[in-house]
Design an enzyme around this catalytic site. Structure first.
Site, PDB file in Angstrom:
ATOM      1  N   LYS A 204     -24.207  -0.662 -20.631  1.00  0.00           N
ATOM      2  CA  LYS A 204     -24.877  -0.154 -21.778  1.00  0.00           C
ATOM      3  C   LYS A 204     -26.362   0.294 -21.283  1.00  0.00           C
ATOM      4  O   LYS A 204     -26.911  -0.691 -20.582  1.00  0.00           O
ATOM      5  CB  LYS A 204     -24.818  -1.205 -22.749  1.00  0.00           C
ATOM      6  CG  LYS A 204     -25.998  -1.075 -23.969  1.00  0.00           C
ATOM      7  CD  LYS A 204     -26.095  -2.308 -24.810  1.00  0.00           C
ATOM      8  CE  LYS A 204     -27.394  -2.422 -25.077  1.00  0.00           C
ATOM      9  NZ  LYS A 204     -27.594  -3.641 -26.446  1.00  0.00           N
TER      10      LYS A 204
ATOM     11  N   GLU B 286     -26.779   4.986 -25.849  1.00  0.00           N
ATOM     12  CA  GLU B 286     -27.263   4.445 -26.964  1.00  0.00           C
ATOM     13  C   GLU B 286     -28.762   5.054 -27.021  1.00  0.00           C
ATOM     14  O   GLU B 286     -29.901   4.291 -26.680  1.00  0.00           O
ATOM     15  CB  GLU B 286     -27.445   2.885 -26.804  1.00  0.00           C
ATOM     16  CG  GLU B 286     -27.861   2.242 -27.995  1.00  0.00           C
ATOM     17  CD  GLU B 286     -28.008   0.812 -28.227  1.00  0.00           C
ATOM     18  OE1 GLU B 286     -27.268  -0.102 -27.212  1.00  0.00           O
ATOM     19  OE2 GLU B 286     -28.580   0.162 -29.099  1.00  0.00           O
TER      20      GLU B 286
ATOM     21  N   LYS C 120     -23.188   5.429 -28.643  1.00  0.00           N
ATOM     22  CA  LYS C 120     -23.657   4.175 -29.666  1.00  0.00           C
ATOM     23  C   LYS C 120     -24.831   4.420 -30.352  1.00  0.00           C
ATOM     24  O   LYS C 120     -26.102   4.168 -29.896  1.00  0.00           O
ATOM     25  CB  LYS C 120     -24.000   2.784 -28.669  1.00  0.00           C
ATOM     26  CG  LYS C 120     -24.335   1.610 -29.529  1.00  0.00           C
ATOM     27  CD  LYS C 120     -24.110   0.367 -28.782  1.00  0.00           C
ATOM     28  CE  LYS C 120     -24.932  -0.901 -29.771  1.00  0.00           C
ATOM     29  NZ  LYS C 120     -24.358  -2.028 -29.005  1.00  0.00           N
TER      30      LYS C 120
HETATM   31  P1  13P Z   1     -27.712  -4.708 -33.521  1.00  0.00           P
HETATM   32  O1  13P Z   1     -26.275  -4.374 -33.837  1.00  0.00           O
HETATM   33  O2  13P Z   1     -28.119  -6.032 -33.795  1.00  0.00           O
HETATM   34  O3  13P Z   1     -28.435  -3.633 -33.615  1.00  0.00           O
HETATM   35  O4  13P Z   1     -27.373  -4.735 -31.849  1.00  0.00           O
HETATM   36  C1  13P Z   1     -26.601  -3.943 -31.118  1.00  0.00           C
HETATM   37  C2  13P Z   1     -27.128  -3.519 -29.806  1.00  0.00           C
HETATM   38  O5  13P Z   1     -26.425  -3.685 -28.813  1.00  0.00           O
HETATM   39  C3  13P Z   1     -28.693  -3.180 -29.693  1.00  0.00           C
HETATM   40  O6  13P Z   1     -28.786  -2.581 -28.306  1.00  0.00           O
END
Ligand code: 13P
Length: 331
Positions: free
Chosen positions: A137, A178, A220
């Site tokens: 990630k 993400e 994401k």
């Molecule tokens: P939240 O769901 O608390 O936003 O965290 C997800 C996440 O991995 C942020 O990088």
């Protein structure tokens, strides 16, 4: 290489399998310490291990959770009863082990952010793969203000996400891509739509420029929401409709799945939004990759006390099960 790419595609599909989603338990040590402060609990390597252990050993977790994102510290720690390293322990349950590989945020110009971590990335990825990680990630952050985001910041983050994604696939890891548009602020839901659209469009341009295999990634994103301080708060139906429209306009159909972050929404709302979106016909599976929205009730019940372990695990499973149902629009 061909065979490996088909393995990556299979893993990406497994991460977003219907009825399951991803637990983000990769809070950095400072973030985890902040969470523990909210329950007046000391944050040490051992209390952090205890808490992650509590979550991962919750009874029935594997029915609802396809993968767990770990922070480097947890990745090297061991499950308390069996002594197995977490990647091995989770694989044994049929849960894919993932690893956060970005190294946090650096400043970009005047007040914007660019995620760090490309230096030495391939070497780290190969090492994590050899220790059992199957996905990674990287979080990019886009803030909205009167003057942000700039085109330069959106493009710099998209370019970095694409370089990371390519490096992951070359190391046989599925990248979670993400680009998080932050929901703090008083912007409207339509501004959120516009910025999310620009961010996603730039990300997919860059992924394609870098020849990243789109079937071997998981996106994401944030949901399209009213800024948390906006006087008009869009309802569940409007959030679902605008998020789906934004994704449909920007996310290619080859992408197997979209796993939303919760981004500070309440746990209940994060679940209801996901449920509503799953009422739409879409090309990708829509699921969750929540941190706070999966963990908050468990953290509160735990309070750092051993005797609260079982009740905290039950609270965690309640959220996991509700979100599992939401991936099927069955709430
Ligand atoms: P939240 O769901 O608390 O936003 O965290 C997800 C996440 O991995 C942020 O990088």
């Amino acid at each position: 290489m061909e065979k490996k790419m088909s393995e990556l595609h299979a893993i990406a599909h497994k991460m977003v399998e219907k009825g399951k989603g991803i637990l983000a338990a990769d809070e950095s040590t400072p973030t985890c310490t902040k969470r523990f402060e909210s329950i007046s609990t000391e944050s040490t390597a051992s209390t952090r291990n205890y808490y992650r252990n509590l979550l991962f050993t919750s009874k029935g977790i594997e029915k609802f959770i396809s993968g767990i994102i770990l922070f480097d510290e947890t990745f090297h720690q061991s499950e308390l009863e069996t002594g197995k390293k977490y990647p091995d322990f989770l694989s044994g349950l049929g849960i894919l082990p993932g690893i956060k590989v970005d190294q946090g945020l650096g400043d970009f110009g005047d007040g914007e952010k660019l995620t760090k971590g490309l230096d030495g990335l391939s070497e780290r990825l190969n090492n994590y793969y050899s220790l059992g990680a199957r996905f990674a990630k990287w979080r990019a952050v886009i803030n909205i203000s009167e003057t942000f985001p700039s085109k330069d910041c959106i493009e710099a983050n998209a370019g970095t996400l694409a370089k990371y994604a390519l490096a992951c696939q070359q190391s046989n890891l599925v990248p979670i891509v993400e680009p998080e548009v932050i929901m703090d602020g008083n912007h409207t839901i339509d501004q959120s739509f516009d910025v999310t659209s620009r961010a996603l469009s730039s990300v997919f341009d860059q992924l394609q420029n870098h020849n990243v295999s789109l079937q071997g990634i998981v996106l994401k994103p944030n949901m399209v929401l009213s800024g948390y301080d906006c006087s008009y708060q869009a309802d569940i139906e409007e959030v679902a409709e605008k998020t789906i429209n934004c994704l449909s306009a920007n996310v290619p159909t080859e992408v197997p799945g979209i796993a939303f972050l919760s981004g500070g929404q309440s746990d209940e709302l994060a679940t209801l939004h996901l449920n509503e979106m799953n009422k739409y016909e879409t090309d990708w599976n829509l699921t969750f990759s929540y941190g706070r929205a999966l963990q908050q009730p468990a953290l509160k019940s735990w309070q750092g006390k051993k005797e609260n372990t079982t009740i905290a695990q039950e609270e965690f499973i309640k959220r996991a099960e509700a979100n599992s149902l939401a991936t099927l629009a069955s709430l």
